[in-house]
Structure formats: structure tokens, C-alpha cells
Enzyme design. Structure first.
Site, mmCIF file in Angstrom:
data_model
loop_
_atom_site.group_PDB
_atom_site.id
_atom_site.type_symbol
_atom_site.label_atom_id
_atom_site.label_comp_id
_atom_site.label_asym_id
_atom_site.label_seq_id
_atom_site.Cartn_x
_atom_site.Cartn_y
_atom_site.Cartn_z
ATOM 1 N N ARG A 64 12.123 -27.926 -8.392
ATOM 2 C CA ARG A 64 11.322 -26.756 -7.972
ATOM 3 C C ARG A 64 10.612 -26.980 -6.640
ATOM 4 N NH1 ARG A 64 11.279 -26.734 -13.471
ATOM 5 N NH2 ARG A 64 9.549 -28.192 -13.513
ATOM 6 N N GLU A 101 6.570 -40.204 -19.928
ATOM 7 C CA GLU A 101 5.855 -40.395 -21.187
ATOM 8 C C GLU A 101 6.569 -41.452 -22.049
ATOM 9 O OE1 GLU A 101 5.175 -36.604 -22.819
ATOM 10 O OE2 GLU A 101 3.951 -37.404 -24.461
HETATM 11 P P1 AMP Z 1 4.392 -35.553 -13.096
HETATM 12 O O1 AMP Z 1 5.291 -36.665 -12.624
HETATM 13 O O2 AMP Z 1 3.832 -35.808 -14.471
HETATM 14 O O3 AMP Z 1 3.309 -35.202 -12.087
HETATM 15 O O4 AMP Z 1 5.315 -34.290 -13.313
HETATM 16 C C1 AMP Z 1 5.596 -33.499 -12.251
HETATM 17 C C2 AMP Z 1 6.896 -32.784 -12.366
HETATM 18 O O5 AMP Z 1 7.191 -32.325 -13.672
HETATM 19 C C3 AMP Z 1 6.809 -31.575 -11.464
HETATM 20 O O6 AMP Z 1 7.900 -31.638 -10.588
HETATM 21 C C4 AMP Z 1 6.831 -30.394 -12.380
HETATM 22 O O7 AMP Z 1 7.852 -29.534 -11.949
HETATM 23 C C5 AMP Z 1 7.154 -30.912 -13.779
HETATM 24 N N1 AMP Z 1 6.095 -30.582 -14.775
HETATM 25 C C6 AMP Z 1 5.306 -31.463 -15.434
HETATM 26 N N2 AMP Z 1 4.485 -30.839 -16.286
HETATM 27 C C7 AMP Z 1 4.741 -29.518 -16.183
HETATM 28 C C8 AMP Z 1 4.200 -28.333 -16.794
HETATM 29 N N3 AMP Z 1 3.213 -28.382 -17.715
HETATM 30 N N4 AMP Z 1 4.706 -27.141 -16.421
HETATM 31 C C9 AMP Z 1 5.690 -27.074 -15.497
HETATM 32 N N5 AMP Z 1 6.233 -28.139 -14.887
HETATM 33 C C10 AMP Z 1 5.781 -29.358 -15.219
#
Ligand code: AMP
Length: 176
Positions: A64, A101
Site C-alpha cells: 500500500r 508477531e
Molecule cells: P508494522 O510493521 O507493524 O508497522 O506494520 C506495518 C504494515 O502492516 C503496514 O505496511 C500496514 O499496511 C500493515 N498493517 C499493520 N497493521 C495494520 C492495521 N491494523 N490495518 C491496516 N494495515 C495494517
């Protein structure tokens, strides 16, 4: 950007409970993308933070981050670099591991995507735990890029992802 634009965007982002798994509230940005005015408002938020900063390239994160990052790069008149999940890029790539996770994942960027000293802004749709964007920041710095800032349409503040990105400055527009 007037705060009512932010509120209009906030109303358009759709919460999808229990996607992709139980307990996660997924922030669905497709209603923002499908509305011409809202898509423009969202891109304008990024552009306001980028203009006048002598940016050489926008880096977007799979997938995205491509939607927002490429539009921002086009409008700024600079190049766009994709950072992709492992195995998607055709040429030689540098790899960065990060934790999910459960277990680990890997992101990669072409070895010739960034030249030493180039001024880079990282763009993604959402900052959650920060693992993905921190891995992207490692790749940018390893290539010799000067990472000015990481920008996100949405930040889930309760996950403290910006801490993981330190010392990279973080800007987000919709905070939850
Ligand atoms: P992180 O590495 O945990 O910061 O996850 C980021 C990536 O996961 C981003 O590229 C988001 O597109 C996706 N992502 C994680 N959590 C969500 C959420 N609650 N809603 C939508 N996309 C998420």
C-alpha cells in the site's frame, strides 16, 4: 491542511474487525483511494510535508506504500523506489530481516536503487509496530541514502512504532 480535511479522511477509513485475524482491527484505506477528492486530499498531505526539502527519491513499502508513494513521487517530479517483500524483485537486492508477531519476515531493495547521499522520504499507508518501516530504513541507510523522514497516512499510536524507527523523524496524518 485544514483539520476538517483530516476529519473527512478519518471518516472514510473503514475499520474491519478481525482481519486478517481475530483481534486485529484492520484500517481499510480503499474508500480513500476510490474517492477522487479524498485520494487527492491524502496525497496533498504528503506533498505538503515534502515540498521545498530537495528530495531526490520517494521510497514506498510493499504494497500500500506504492499507492501513495508513487503518486507523491510523480507530483514532486522525483524517482520512486519500491521496497518489496522477499522474492519479488528481479535484480540483485539487499535484504533486511524484521520481526513479526510470530517469526520473521524479510524486505528487499535493489542494490542500485539509491545513490550515496540521496535525500530520501519513506512513505507507507500505516505505522503499526514499526517493524516493516524500520527494516526499510535499514535498507535505505545501508545504500547510503539520507533518510529525511518516514511518512504515514495512519499511525496506530498505541503500538509505539515511531520508537522503533528512531532516530528517523516520523510524520503521520491520522492518529489512532
Ligand atoms: P508494522 O510493521 O507493524 O508497522 O506494520 C506495518 C504494515 O502492516 C503496514 O505496511 C500496514 O499496511 C500493515 N498493517 C499493520 N497493521 C495494520 C492495521 N491494523 N490495518 C491496516 N494495515 C495494517
Amino acid at each position: 491542511m485544514p483539520s476538517d480535511s483530516i476529519e473527512i479522511l478519518r471518516m472514510a477509513v473503514r475499520d474491519v474487525p478481525d482481519f486478517p485475524k481475530k483481534g486485529i482491527v484492520f484500517k481499510d484505506i480503499t474508500p480513500v483511494l476510490s474517492d477522487a477528492a479524498l485520494f487527492r486530499v491524502s496525497i496533498d498531505l504528503f506533498l505538503e510535508r515534502c515540498r521545498g526539502r530537495n528530495i531526490d527519491k520517494i521510497v514506498g513499502i510493499d504494497a500500500r506504500g506504492f499507492l501513495f508513494g508513487s503518486a507523491v513521487a510523480y507530483e514532486l517530479g522525483v524517482g520512486f523506489i519500491p521496497i518489496r517483500k522477499r522474492g519479488k524483485l528481479p535484480y540483485k537486492a539487499e535484504i533486511a530481516k524484521y520481526s513479526l508477531e510470530y517469526g520473521e519476515a524479510e524486505m528487499e531493495m535493489h542494490i542500485d536503487a539509491i545513490r550515496v547521499g540521496e535525500r530520501i522520504v519513506l512513505v507507507d499507508d500505516l505505522l503499526a509496530t514499526g517493524g516493516t518501516s524500520a527494516a526499510a530504513a535499514v535498507l535505505i541507510r545501508k545504500a547510503g541514502g539520507h533518510l529525511l523522514e518516514a511518512q504515514f497516512l495512519i499511525e496506530l499510536e498505541f503500538l509505539h512504532g515511531r520508537k522503533k524507527l528512531e532516530p528517523t523523524p516520523v510524520t503521520s496524518f491520522l492518529k489512532y
